[in-house]
Scaffold this motif. Structure first.
Motif, short mmCIF file in Angstrom:
data_model
loop_
_atom_site.label_atom_id
_atom_site.label_comp_id
_atom_site.label_asym_id
_atom_site.label_seq_id
_atom_site.Cartn_x
_atom_site.Cartn_y
_atom_site.Cartn_z
N ASP A 7 23.78 -35.54 46.00
CA ASP A 7 23.74 -34.84 44.50
C ASP A 7 24.93 -33.81 44.28
O ASP A 7 24.89 -33.57 43.16
N GLY A 8 25.46 -33.21 45.27
CA GLY A 8 26.34 -32.39 44.94
C GLY A 8 26.22 -31.09 45.81
O GLY A 8 25.46 -31.10 46.93
N VAL A 9 26.61 -29.88 45.24
CA VAL A 9 26.47 -28.41 45.92
C VAL A 9 25.16 -27.81 45.30
O VAL A 9 25.12 -27.75 44.06
N THR A 10 24.25 -27.42 46.14
CA THR A 10 23.19 -26.60 45.76
C THR A 10 23.19 -25.35 46.36
O THR A 10 23.64 -25.01 47.27
N THR A 11 22.83 -24.56 45.23
CA THR A 11 22.99 -22.92 45.89
C THR A 11 21.33 -22.45 45.64
O THR A 11 20.91 -22.67 44.44
N ILE A 12 20.90 -21.72 46.85
CA ILE A 12 19.92 -21.20 46.81
C ILE A 12 19.91 -19.64 47.11
O ILE A 12 20.82 -19.31 47.77
N CYS A 13 18.95 -18.80 46.43
CA CYS A 13 19.20 -17.22 46.68
C CYS A 13 17.93 -17.05 47.43
O CYS A 13 16.77 -17.55 47.11
N ASP A 14 17.83 -16.44 48.67
CA ASP A 14 16.78 -16.11 49.37
C ASP A 14 17.00 -14.80 50.13
O ASP A 14 18.27 -14.24 49.87
N TYR A 15 16.22 -14.05 50.51
CA TYR A 15 15.99 -12.79 51.09
C TYR A 15 16.95 -13.13 52.61
O TYR A 15 16.96 -14.27 53.06
N ASP A 16 17.48 -12.16 52.90
CA ASP A 16 18.32 -12.03 54.14
C ASP A 16 17.41 -11.82 55.38
O ASP A 16 17.36 -10.62 55.68
N TRP A 17 16.72 -12.68 55.73
CA TRP A 17 15.76 -12.67 56.87
C TRP A 17 16.13 -12.19 58.05
O TRP A 17 17.15 -13.03 58.51
N ALA A 18 15.62 -11.35 58.82
CA ALA A 18 16.00 -10.79 60.21
C ALA A 18 15.35 -11.90 61.08
O ALA A 18 14.21 -11.90 61.23
N LEU A 19 15.95 -12.65 62.15
CA LEU A 19 15.21 -13.39 63.26
C LEU A 19 14.83 -12.57 64.21
O LEU A 19 15.56 -11.68 64.77
N PRO A 20 13.67 -13.02 64.79
CA PRO A 20 13.27 -12.36 66.07
C PRO A 20 14.30 -12.50 67.06
O PRO A 20 14.84 -13.67 67.42
N ASP A 21 14.63 -11.46 67.87
CA ASP A 21 15.61 -11.71 68.84
C ASP A 21 15.20 -11.31 70.21
O ASP A 21 15.99 -11.52 71.10
N SER A 22 13.72 -11.11 70.37
CA SER A 22 13.41 -11.00 71.77
C SER A 22 11.87 -11.59 71.82
O SER A 22 11.42 -11.92 70.67
N MET A 23 11.46 -11.74 73.01
CA MET A 23 10.15 -12.24 73.04
C MET A 23 9.04 -11.40 72.61
O MET A 23 8.15 -11.73 71.86
N LYS A 24 9.28 -10.07 72.86
CA LYS A 24 8.50 -8.99 72.18
C LYS A 24 8.39 -9.11 70.79
O LYS A 24 7.30 -8.97 70.20
N GLN A 25 9.46 -9.32 70.24
CA GLN A 25 9.37 -9.66 68.65
C GLN A 25 8.85 -10.67 68.09
O GLN A 25 7.98 -10.84 67.06
N CYS A 26 9.01 -11.76 69.07
CA CYS A 26 8.16 -13.20 68.88
C CYS A 26 6.56 -12.85 68.87
O CYS A 26 5.91 -13.24 67.92
N GLN A 27 6.05 -12.17 69.86
CA GLN A 27 4.75 -11.82 69.90
C GLN A 27 4.43 -11.07 69.18
O GLN A 27 3.19 -11.05 68.39
N ASP A 28 5.14 -9.90 68.68
CA ASP A 28 4.73 -9.06 67.57
C ASP A 28 4.51 -10.12 66.14
O ASP A 28 3.62 -9.78 65.55
N SER A 29 5.58 -10.78 65.77
CA SER A 29 5.35 -11.60 64.76
C SER A 29 4.23 -12.35 64.77
O SER A 29 3.77 -12.52 63.73
N LEU A 30 3.82 -12.90 65.81
CA LEU A 30 2.61 -13.57 65.77
C LEU A 30 1.21 -12.84 65.69
O LEU A 30 0.28 -13.17 64.79
N LEU A 31 1.48 -11.65 66.12
CA LEU A 31 0.14 -10.87 65.88
C LEU A 31 0.14 -10.32 64.53
O LEU A 31 -0.96 -10.28 63.73
N ILE A 32 1.33 -10.20 63.77
CA ILE A 32 1.36 -9.80 62.33
C ILE A 32 0.72 -11.14 61.36
O ILE A 32 0.03 -11.17 60.45
#
Length: 104
Positions: free
Chosen positions: A46-71
């Motif tokens: 359909d062409g070019v689509t532009t979306i604005c979203d927050y600039d989310w930081a990705l979990p980059d360690s096992m500890k951050q993944c586990q912490d994210s799951l707890l949150i």
């Protein structure tokens, strides 16, 4: 309660139809609404689509993944006390070595 989840994430979690990801519960994103938005462009038939979203930081360690799951568990249980999705996710993640290649 120290959920460290962005208010936008807690509001989005009220509607179970919203597909949230682990990055949304990353502690680094607790103040995401105060950061500048990110423009994402994609092209399809359909062409070019532009979306604005927050600039989310990705979990980059096992500890951050586990912490994210707890949150996630904290937010989810505060909204729906009898929903055990967080326990089921933890069992599946542990059984299948969910972040086996992640940094420690």
């Amino acid at each position: 309660m120290d959920t460290a989840a962005a208010p936008a994430v807690v509001l989005a979690r009220h509607d179970r139809k919203n597909a949230l990801q682990l990055k949304h519960y990353n502690r680094s994103n607790a103040n995401i609404t105060s950061k500048p938005m990110k423009e994402i462009k994609s092209q399809d038939s359909d062409g070019v689509t532009t979306i604005c979203d927050y600039d989310w930081a990705l979990p980059d360690s096992m500890k951050q993944c586990q912490d994210s799951l707890l949150i996630f568990a904290t937010v989810n249980r505060s909204l729906w006390p009898y929903d055990t999705t967080d326990i089921a996710m933890t069992r599946v993640y542990n059984r299948y070595n969910w972040c086996g290649a992640a940094n420690s």
